[in-house]
Design a protein around this motif. Structure first.
Motif, short mmCIF file in Angstrom:
data_model
loop_
_atom_site.label_atom_id
_atom_site.label_comp_id
_atom_site.label_asym_id
_atom_site.label_seq_id
_atom_site.Cartn_x
_atom_site.Cartn_y
_atom_site.Cartn_z
N GLU A 200 -11.73 -3.85 -2.37
CA GLU A 200 -11.47 -4.35 -4.10
C GLU A 200 -11.55 -3.38 -4.89
O GLU A 200 -11.44 -2.86 -5.73
N ALA A 221 -4.28 -3.89 -4.48
CA ALA A 221 -4.16 -4.63 -3.64
C ALA A 221 -3.88 -3.53 -2.01
O ALA A 221 -4.29 -3.94 -1.30
N LEU A 222 -2.68 -2.45 -2.01
CA LEU A 222 -2.36 -1.48 -1.14
C LEU A 222 -4.13 -0.68 -0.27
O LEU A 222 -3.90 -1.10 0.72
N TRP A 225 -6.33 -3.22 1.27
CA TRP A 225 -5.49 -4.20 2.40
C TRP A 225 -5.52 -2.94 3.24
O TRP A 225 -6.03 -3.16 4.63
N ARG A 226 -5.04 -1.67 3.34
CA ARG A 226 -5.68 -0.53 3.94
C ARG A 226 -7.00 -0.09 4.99
O ARG A 226 -7.73 -0.29 5.76
N THR A 228 -9.09 -2.89 5.06
CA THR A 228 -9.29 -3.75 5.59
C THR A 228 -8.66 -3.64 7.10
O THR A 228 -9.02 -4.05 8.32
N GLU A 229 -7.24 -2.98 7.07
CA GLU A 229 -6.90 -2.37 8.21
C GLU A 229 -7.53 -1.23 9.47
O GLU A 229 -7.88 -1.34 10.36
N ARG A 278 2.05 -7.37 7.71
CA ARG A 278 1.05 -7.37 6.36
C ARG A 278 0.57 -6.44 5.18
O ARG A 278 0.68 -6.84 4.00
N LEU A 279 1.17 -5.31 5.02
CA LEU A 279 1.57 -4.16 3.86
C LEU A 279 2.43 -4.68 3.28
O LEU A 279 2.39 -4.96 1.63
N GLN A 281 3.06 -8.04 2.59
CA GLN A 281 2.27 -9.44 1.85
C GLN A 281 1.67 -8.79 0.80
O GLN A 281 1.07 -9.87 -0.14
N ALA A 282 0.27 -8.02 1.12
CA ALA A 282 -0.02 -7.21 -0.50
C ALA A 282 -0.14 -6.82 -1.63
O ALA A 282 0.28 -7.19 -2.26
N GLN A 285 1.62 -10.02 -3.42
CA GLN A 285 0.16 -10.93 -3.51
C GLN A 285 -0.41 -10.08 -4.61
O GLN A 285 -1.25 -10.76 -5.61
#
Length: 387
Positions: A200, A221-222, A225-226, A228-229, A278-279, A281-282, A285
């Motif tokens: 975050e 958000a992006l 996401w990155r 976590t990936e 998934r991108l 979705q991020a 959201q």
């Protein structure tokens, strides 16, 4: 000093750590690989006290590193000595959630002894021991097994010389009265929060020109996401998406997954695969950044203006003069942010207005900006005079 064979057995490691736990200080270094992974891959640990030294193979099958990690992060009686230890501390933090304490970094100590701001280990050894290190093994593949004798000998040298240099540095620091100058620096580099990688918070490391809450919300958000990936796949975050592409998608978000095939920097396959889904979705959201999270327009730097910038330049000149006079790296005395904040009128919360930094630089810096100190040139020499 006794040099042990490469340690690959848990029993041998436990016995070594039990002996080292009785020492006043130990020198530590690591060898790792991180070019192709998210998490640095620990490949070798070197440790020594004044009597013995060993290299430890963390990749040895079944080797229990617990005694070593306990010595590093749970033993407050043993001082841990590193050179430029930031990445070593990161690895230890990743393994334990803690950082070594107490610790001493000889690169930082060298700043207080007039050896420059970021002296390398080879130059440090040359300066203190008169020894030129063989750097031939420096860029070898530390993950490949078996390790050869040249690699191990090179790695052991990183602690056998360090354990000799440290007491000499300590003696000189005491003789010059500069030991206390380093206390807050050592605490700063040992602060565990320096080594956290919270998803975050990842957006703060990505450069973007926009200050719109919705754009920054998408970037947050992006970036999370990155992160976590990259963690899940254990690959560098840039291999997922580069910063520039992340910032571009935050500013100009694709509306549908099909649009990902047109985004520069992404594979065309993302328009239909799972990572593209998934991108999206991020992005869907993402929420606009709250007012509390919005970054300052120019963090820690109040507007200087033209006159303020000139004052900052004069302060930097004063800093250079003071650093030369007392033979200390300027960066140890003051950082650019603090100098510019003083020039902009800030007087609270500046480290240069406290402790030894105030005595060595801050008092004169304050007098300069408040008109009690001036530069003059006498017979071609730059001098400072009280007004």
């Amino acid at each position: 000093m006794q040099i042990h064979p490469l340690i690959t057995d848990s029993k041998d490691l436990a016995a070594l750590c039990e002996r080292l736990a009785r020492s006043a200080w130990v020198a530590i270094d690591t060898e790792f690989m991180r070019e192709n992974t998210y998490w640095p891959e620990l490949c070798l640990v070197q440790i020594a006290d004044q009597h013995e030294a060993a290299a430890i193979d963390p990749k040895a099958p079944g080797l229990d590193l617990t005694p070593l990690l306990d010595l590093m992060v749970n033993n407050e009686d043993v001082l841990k000595v590193f050179h430029a230890g930031g990445q070593d501390l990161e690895i230890i933090y990743n393994l334990t959630g803690k950082t070594p304490h107490p610790l001493f970094d000889t690169q930082i100590a060298a700043m207080a002894l007039g050896l420059g701001e970021q002296i390398g280990y080879g130059n440090l050894v040359d300066a203190w021991m008169g020894v030129t290190l063989d750097k031939g093994a420096r860029f070898t593949d530390w993950a490949r097994r078996p390790l050869d004798k040249r690699q191990i000998d090179y790695a052991i040298g990183d602690v056998t010389y360090l354990i000799q240099i440290f007491p000499m540095m300590l003696e000189k620091l005491r003789a010059t009265g500069r030991g206390d100058w380093l206390d807050d620096e050592m605490e700063r580099i040992g602060e565990p929060s320096n080594y956290e990688n919270l998803p975050e918070e990842a957006w703060k490391r990505v450069r973007i020109s926009s200050r719109k809450p919705d754009v920054l919300g998408r970037l947050k958000a992006l970036a999370a996401w990155r992160e976590t990936e990259a963690r899940d796949k254990n690959i560098p975050r840039g291999r997922i998406v580069k910063d520039e592409t992340l910032a571009d998608m935050a500013s100009h978000p694709p509306r549908h997954q099909d649009d990902l095939g047109k985004v520069r920097g992404l594979s065309a396959s993302w328009k239909s695969n799972d990572i593209g889904r998934r991108l999206m979705q991020a992005l869907e959201q993402a929420q606009p950044l709250s007012r509390e999270e919005m970054p300052e327009r120019d963090p820690k730097r109040p507007g200087l203006g033209k006159d303020g910038a000139l004052v900052a330049d004069l302060l930097k000149l004063l800093l250079k003069i003071r650093a030369k006079e007392i033979d200390v790296a300027a960066r140890l005395i003051a950082r650019t942010d603090d100098v510019e904040m003083l020039a902009a009128g800030v007087r609270e919360g500046l480290c240069i207005l406290e402790g030894w930094r105030f005595e060595q630089f801050g008092r004169d810096a304050l007098d300069l900006v408040e008109g009690r100190l001036a530069f003059t040139v006498v017979e071609g020499k730059l001098l400072m005079t009280r007004t």
